[in-house]
Design an enzyme around this catalytic site. Structure first.
Site, PDB file in Angstrom:
ATOM      1  N   ASN A  63      40.485  23.532 -13.736  1.00 41.17           N
ATOM      2  CA  ASN A  63      39.834  22.705 -14.762  1.00 41.17           C
ATOM      3  C   ASN A  63      38.623  23.361 -15.398  1.00 41.17           C
ATOM      4  O   ASN A  63      38.093  22.850 -16.382  1.00 41.17           O
ATOM      5  CB  ASN A  63      39.417  21.351 -14.155  1.00 41.17           C
ATOM      6  CG  ASN A  63      38.413  21.520 -13.030  1.00 41.17           C
ATOM      7  OD1 ASN A  63      38.437  22.529 -12.311  1.00 41.17           O
ATOM      8  ND2 ASN A  63      37.535  20.567 -12.883  1.00 41.17           N
ATOM      9  N   GLN A  67      -5.519   3.326  -6.758  1.00 37.18           N
ATOM     10  CA  GLN A  67      -6.612   3.632  -5.831  1.00 37.18           C
ATOM     11  C   GLN A  67      -7.083   5.049  -6.177  1.00 37.18           C
ATOM     12  O   GLN A  67      -6.340   6.013  -5.982  1.00 37.18           O
ATOM     13  CB  GLN A  67      -6.113   3.559  -4.383  1.00 37.18           C
ATOM     14  CG  GLN A  67      -7.203   3.794  -3.363  1.00 37.18           C
ATOM     15  CD  GLN A  67      -6.666   3.877  -1.927  1.00 37.18           C
ATOM     16  OE1 GLN A  67      -5.452   3.978  -1.697  1.00 37.18           O
ATOM     17  NE2 GLN A  67      -7.565   3.836  -0.961  1.00 37.18           N
ATOM     18  N   ARG A 102       1.733  14.116   6.476  1.00 36.68           N
ATOM     19  CA  ARG A 102       2.480  14.415   7.704  1.00 36.68           C
ATOM     20  C   ARG A 102       3.990  14.557   7.443  1.00 36.68           C
ATOM     21  O   ARG A 102       4.732  15.032   8.292  1.00 36.68           O
ATOM     22  CB  ARG A 102       2.229  13.308   8.746  1.00 36.68           C
ATOM     23  CG  ARG A 102       0.849  13.362   9.366  1.00 36.68           C
ATOM     24  CD  ARG A 102       0.531  12.106  10.172  1.00 36.68           C
ATOM     25  NE  ARG A 102       0.134  10.980   9.329  1.00 36.68           N
ATOM     26  CZ  ARG A 102      -0.188   9.766   9.776  1.00 36.68           C
ATOM     27  NH1 ARG A 102      -0.152   9.523  11.067  1.00 36.68           N
ATOM     28  NH2 ARG A 102      -0.540   8.803   8.943  1.00 36.68           N
ATOM     29  N   THR A 151      -6.832   2.365   4.207  1.00 31.28           N
ATOM     30  CA  THR A 151      -6.029   1.185   3.871  1.00 31.28           C
ATOM     31  C   THR A 151      -6.901   0.047   3.325  1.00 31.28           C
ATOM     32  O   THR A 151      -6.444  -0.738   2.483  1.00 31.28           O
ATOM     33  CB  THR A 151      -5.237   0.700   5.101  1.00 31.28           C
ATOM     34  OG1 THR A 151      -6.113   0.667   6.234  1.00 31.28           O
ATOM     35  CG2 THR A 151      -4.079   1.609   5.406  1.00 31.28           C
ATOM     36  N   LEU A 209       0.835  -1.206   0.000  1.00 30.85           N
ATOM     37  CA  LEU A 209       0.000   0.000   0.000  1.00 30.85           C
ATOM     38  C   LEU A 209       0.871   1.257   0.000  1.00 30.85           C
ATOM     39  O   LEU A 209       1.687   1.448   0.901  1.00 30.85           O
ATOM     40  CB  LEU A 209      -0.906   0.000   1.241  1.00 30.85           C
ATOM     41  CG  LEU A 209      -1.710  -1.275   1.494  1.00 30.85           C
ATOM     42  CD1 LEU A 209      -2.735  -1.046   2.602  1.00 30.85           C
ATOM     43  CD2 LEU A 209      -2.393  -1.771   0.223  1.00 30.85           C
ATOM     44  N   ALA A 210       0.667   2.053  -1.026  1.00 31.19           N
ATOM     45  CA  ALA A 210       1.518   3.258  -1.134  1.00 31.19           C
ATOM     46  C   ALA A 210       0.754   4.440  -1.705  1.00 31.19           C
ATOM     47  O   ALA A 210       1.340   5.363  -2.250  1.00 31.19           O
ATOM     48  CB  ALA A 210       2.724   2.945  -2.009  1.00 31.19           C
ATOM     49  N   ALA A 211      -0.580   4.411  -1.593  1.00 29.45           N
ATOM     50  CA  ALA A 211      -1.370   5.469  -2.233  1.00 29.45           C
ATOM     51  C   ALA A 211      -1.639   6.648  -1.319  1.00 29.45           C
ATOM     52  O   ALA A 211      -2.183   7.666  -1.749  1.00 29.45           O
ATOM     53  CB  ALA A 211      -2.693   4.892  -2.741  1.00 29.45           C
ATOM     54  N   SER A 238      54.378  23.230  -4.441  1.00 32.48           N
ATOM     55  CA  SER A 238      53.285  23.856  -3.691  1.00 32.48           C
ATOM     56  C   SER A 238      52.688  25.024  -4.454  1.00 32.48           C
ATOM     57  O   SER A 238      53.396  25.748  -5.156  1.00 32.48           O
ATOM     58  CB  SER A 238      53.814  24.370  -2.360  1.00 32.48           C
ATOM     59  OG  SER A 238      54.112  23.279  -1.540  1.00 32.48           O
TER      60      SER A 238
HETATM   61  C1  UD1 Z   1      -1.820   2.223   9.720  1.00 29.98           C
HETATM   62  C2  UD1 Z   1      -2.802   1.290  10.436  1.00 29.98           C
HETATM   63  C3  UD1 Z   1      -2.420   1.232  11.916  1.00 29.98           C
HETATM   64  C4  UD1 Z   1      -0.999   0.757  12.055  1.00 29.98           C
HETATM   65  C5  UD1 Z   1      -0.035   1.606  11.228  1.00 29.98           C
HETATM   66  C6  UD1 Z   1       1.317   0.934  11.189  1.00 29.98           C
HETATM   67  C7  UD1 Z   1      -5.018   1.389   9.353  1.00 29.98           C
HETATM   68  C8  UD1 Z   1      -6.349   1.998   9.360  1.00 29.98           C
HETATM   69  N1  UD1 Z   1      -4.164   1.816  10.290  1.00 29.98           N
HETATM   70  O1  UD1 Z   1      -1.968   3.531  10.280  1.00 29.98           O
HETATM   71  O2  UD1 Z   1      -3.309   0.338  12.624  1.00 29.98           O
HETATM   72  O3  UD1 Z   1      -0.624   0.751  13.425  1.00 29.98           O
HETATM   73  O4  UD1 Z   1      -0.488   1.727   9.856  1.00 29.98           O
HETATM   74  O5  UD1 Z   1       2.295   1.736  10.596  1.00 29.98           O
HETATM   75  O6  UD1 Z   1      -4.759   0.540   8.525  1.00 29.98           O
HETATM   76  N2  UD1 Z   1      -2.539   4.014   2.156  1.00 29.98           N
HETATM   77  C9  UD1 Z   1      -3.079   3.831   0.914  1.00 29.98           C
HETATM   78  N3  UD1 Z   1      -4.305   4.360   0.673  1.00 29.98           N
HETATM   79  C10 UD1 Z   1      -5.014   5.042   1.608  1.00 29.98           C
HETATM   80  C11 UD1 Z   1      -4.450   5.217   2.879  1.00 29.98           C
HETATM   81  C12 UD1 Z   1      -3.213   4.683   3.141  1.00 29.98           C
HETATM   82  O7  UD1 Z   1      -2.470   3.223   0.047  1.00 29.98           O
HETATM   83  O8  UD1 Z   1      -6.136   5.479   1.292  1.00 29.98           O
HETATM   84  C13 UD1 Z   1      -1.172   3.491   2.411  1.00 29.98           C
HETATM   85  C14 UD1 Z   1      -0.203   4.609   2.726  1.00 29.98           C
HETATM   86  O9  UD1 Z   1       0.450   5.043   1.550  1.00 29.98           O
HETATM   87  C15 UD1 Z   1       0.778   3.948   3.700  1.00 29.98           C
HETATM   88  C16 UD1 Z   1      -0.053   2.844   4.338  1.00 29.98           C
HETATM   89  O10 UD1 Z   1      -1.199   2.658   3.534  1.00 29.98           O
HETATM   90  O11 UD1 Z   1       1.865   3.370   3.034  1.00 29.98           O
HETATM   91  C17 UD1 Z   1      -0.493   3.203   5.759  1.00 29.98           C
HETATM   92  O12 UD1 Z   1      -1.249   4.410   5.719  1.00 29.98           O
HETATM   93  P1  UD1 Z   1      -1.132   5.506   6.860  1.00 29.98           P
HETATM   94  O13 UD1 Z   1      -2.099   6.588   6.555  1.00 29.98           O
HETATM   95  O14 UD1 Z   1       0.277   5.873   7.076  1.00 29.98           O
HETATM   96  O15 UD1 Z   1      -1.686   4.670   8.101  1.00 29.98           O
HETATM   97  P2  UD1 Z   1      -1.331   4.867   9.628  1.00 29.98           P
HETATM   98  O16 UD1 Z   1      -2.070   6.025  10.173  1.00 29.98           O
HETATM   99  O17 UD1 Z   1       0.132   4.859   9.829  1.00 29.98           O
HETATM  100 CA    CA Z   2       1.874   4.957   8.447  1.00 31.14          CA
END
Ligand code: UD1
Ligand code: CA
Length: 452
Positions: A375, A80, A24, A86, A17-19, A394
């Site tokens: 140079n 996404q 922050r 997530t 998941l990277a979307a 030197s």
């Molecule tokens: C999430 C978990 C949390 C966990 C933590 C660990 C959920 C709801 N929460 O929180 O329980 O302790 O990770 O690090 O799952 N992402 C998407 N699409 C979205 C939202 C997020 O792809 O719509 C990806 C983000 O790019 C990221 C990852 O999911 O790589 C986690 O998202 P982030 O918003 O950082 O979740 P946390 O608040 O850290």
């Molecule tokens: Ca996170």
């Protein structure tokens, strides 16, 4: 090389998941492209996942994340459309998963340092459970979802910090965000997630409750090393991840036989190659693409990138090697010396306060203090060629393009803009004039004035 044991022979797919916007991080760069030891965060994760030999790796990104998509090649990208949580992110991968009936490992792009063995243990731990989740105990669990377990250690629910009661916030067992789900149920369960929480998002962490309705349990394993599951939400987290990774790289180097007086002050890039037996003093930084052969001694406070250092060379203290520095055997590059895009022949010495750029230096050249290659003419770079055995005095300025023949002698303080033949002496400075008694007369004059 990592060695690991994976018992399960079930087919495996990985979803990363990277979307998320990563707001922050307060950065124009997508979160998962921030560098750790010179490599984008997500590439560390993808590298580990590839070693599990999955049938596919799917990376979920937002529609406009072209740079992330390019960095993840050749893996499959799922889009996404809207960052709605997530759970929504994994849903976006369903069409590519195409009913995949095996283990689906879900990893977070912003949690890149999970080890191969831990991923593998999580997959093996699922057994007949609907899915398993990777947890850990954090001294300070602030910001993470918490695992609410029953007496058997079965996960009852995962509660996000924002939705947690005061009592739940006391729980120190956290959700790392890494799951292994039975692919058979995934689509069905994802369809049942509701955005009924503090953030109005589709939480993947709702799965335990949903699976329980189907009579399926969620098991959990914990890693004893919280540092491998640290997530990255802020630049402060990024700095902590960097230090975790640097400690790993230092440890690997030490086990490979590299000697470091104070490893905590030596910084590696992911591709740094250092042979056993190299000695590194404190406060040394390696940028990308550095190779160091056995028997090299790198002294304190040296900054090295894009350099090849052959055996027996002594670098530093306070040396700067820039891209294209090719340092020959037994060469000495001393304090306050900068070398860029130059080949330095065996046994040559550049011991102090010098700049060598775009230069081909033969063997056993002495390049003295304050000498430099000139140079750059403000537009183009030009080359300096110095034959073997030459003595560069030197404060010599070698105005490039220029060729100095073998064993030539360049007088200190000379600015040279003409080629110098082999074995010649080149002098380019004002003849010295001596005025006998001048200083004494001068002082006497001044002192007389002072008395009157
Ligand atoms: C999430 C978990 C949390 C966990 C933590 C660990 C959920 C709801 N929460 O929180 O329980 O302790 O990770 O690090 O799952 N992402 C998407 N699409 C979205 C939202 C997020 O792809 O719509 C990806 C983000 O790019 C990221 C990852 O999911 O790589 C986690 O998202 P982030 O918003 O950082 O979740 P946390 O608040 O850290
Ligand atoms: Ca996170």
């Amino acid at each position: 090389m990592n060695e690991y044991i994976r018992m399960s022979k079930k087919p495996l797919a990985c979803v990363v998941l990277a979307a998320g916007k990563g707001s922050r991080m307060k950065s124009d760069t997508d979160k998962v492209l921030h560098m750790l030891a010179g490599k984008p965060m997500i590439k560390w994760l993808l590298g580990t996942l590839a070693q599990l030999s999955p049938e596919k790796i799917i990376v979920v990104t937002a529609p406009d994340m072209e740079e992330v998509q390019a960095a993840c090649a050749p893996h499959t990208i799922a889009i996404q459309q809207e960052a709605n949580g997530t759970g929504g992110a994994v849903k976006a991968a369903l069409s590519v998963l195409d009913g995949f009936d095996g283990d689906v490992l879900i990893a977070l792009g912003d949690c890149p340092l999970v080890s191969l063995q831990t991923f593998s243990d999580l997959i093996d731990s699922r057994g007949d459970a609907g899915f398993s989740v990777l947890g850990t105990v954090m001294n300070d669990p602030t910001g993470y979802g918490r695992l609410v377990l029953d007496e058997q250690g079965i996960v009852q629910k995962i509660v996000e910090e924002k939705d947690a009661s005061d009592e739940e916030r006391q729980i120190q067992i956290i959700n790392t965000g890494v799951f292994c789900v039975d692919g058979k149920y995934l689509a069905d369960w994802l369809g049942k997630i509701e955005p009924s929480n503090a953030q109005g998002e589709y939480y993947l962490t709702d799965l335990p409750k949903i699976a329980a309705c189907d009579g399926k349990i969620c098991s959990a394993i914990a890693t004893l090393d919280p540092s491998e599951v640290m997530g990255c939400n802020t630049k402060a987290d990024l700095a902590v991840l960097e230090s975790v990774l640097q400690n790993r790289l230092r440890h690997e180097a030490l086990l490979d036989g590299v000697q470091m007086v104070d490893p905590a002050t030596v910084y590696f890039n992911f591709d740094t190659k250092i042979a056993p037996g190299v000695m590194i003093e404190p406060n040394v930084f390696f940028g990308s693409d550095v190779s160091v052969e056995a028997g090299v001694h790198i002294k304190a406070f040296s900054h090295i990138e894009g350099a090849y250092i052959k055996s027996g060379a002594i670098i530093g203290p306070f040396a700067r090697l820039r891209p294209g520095a090719d340092i020959g055997e037994d060469v000495k590059v001393g304090n306050f010396v900068e070398v860029k895009k130059s080949t330095i022949g065996k046994g040559s010495k550049i011991n102090h306060l010098a700049y060598v750029g775009d230069c081909e230096m033969g063997e056993n050249v002495n390049f003295s203090a304050g000498a430099i290659t000139v140079n750059y003419d403000g537009y183009d770079k030009h080359k300096t060629i110095i034959g073997a055995g030459a003595m560069v005095g030197s404060n010599v300025n070698l105005v490039a393009p220029i060729t100095v023949g073998e064993s030539a002698f360049l007088a200190a303080g000379s600015t040279l803009s003409k080629d110098v033949p082999a074995d010649a002496l080149a002098v380019a400075r004002e003849p010295v004039k001596i005025h006998k008694g001048w200083a004494a007369k001068y002082r006497a004059g001044k002192e007389k004035k002072g008395l009157s």
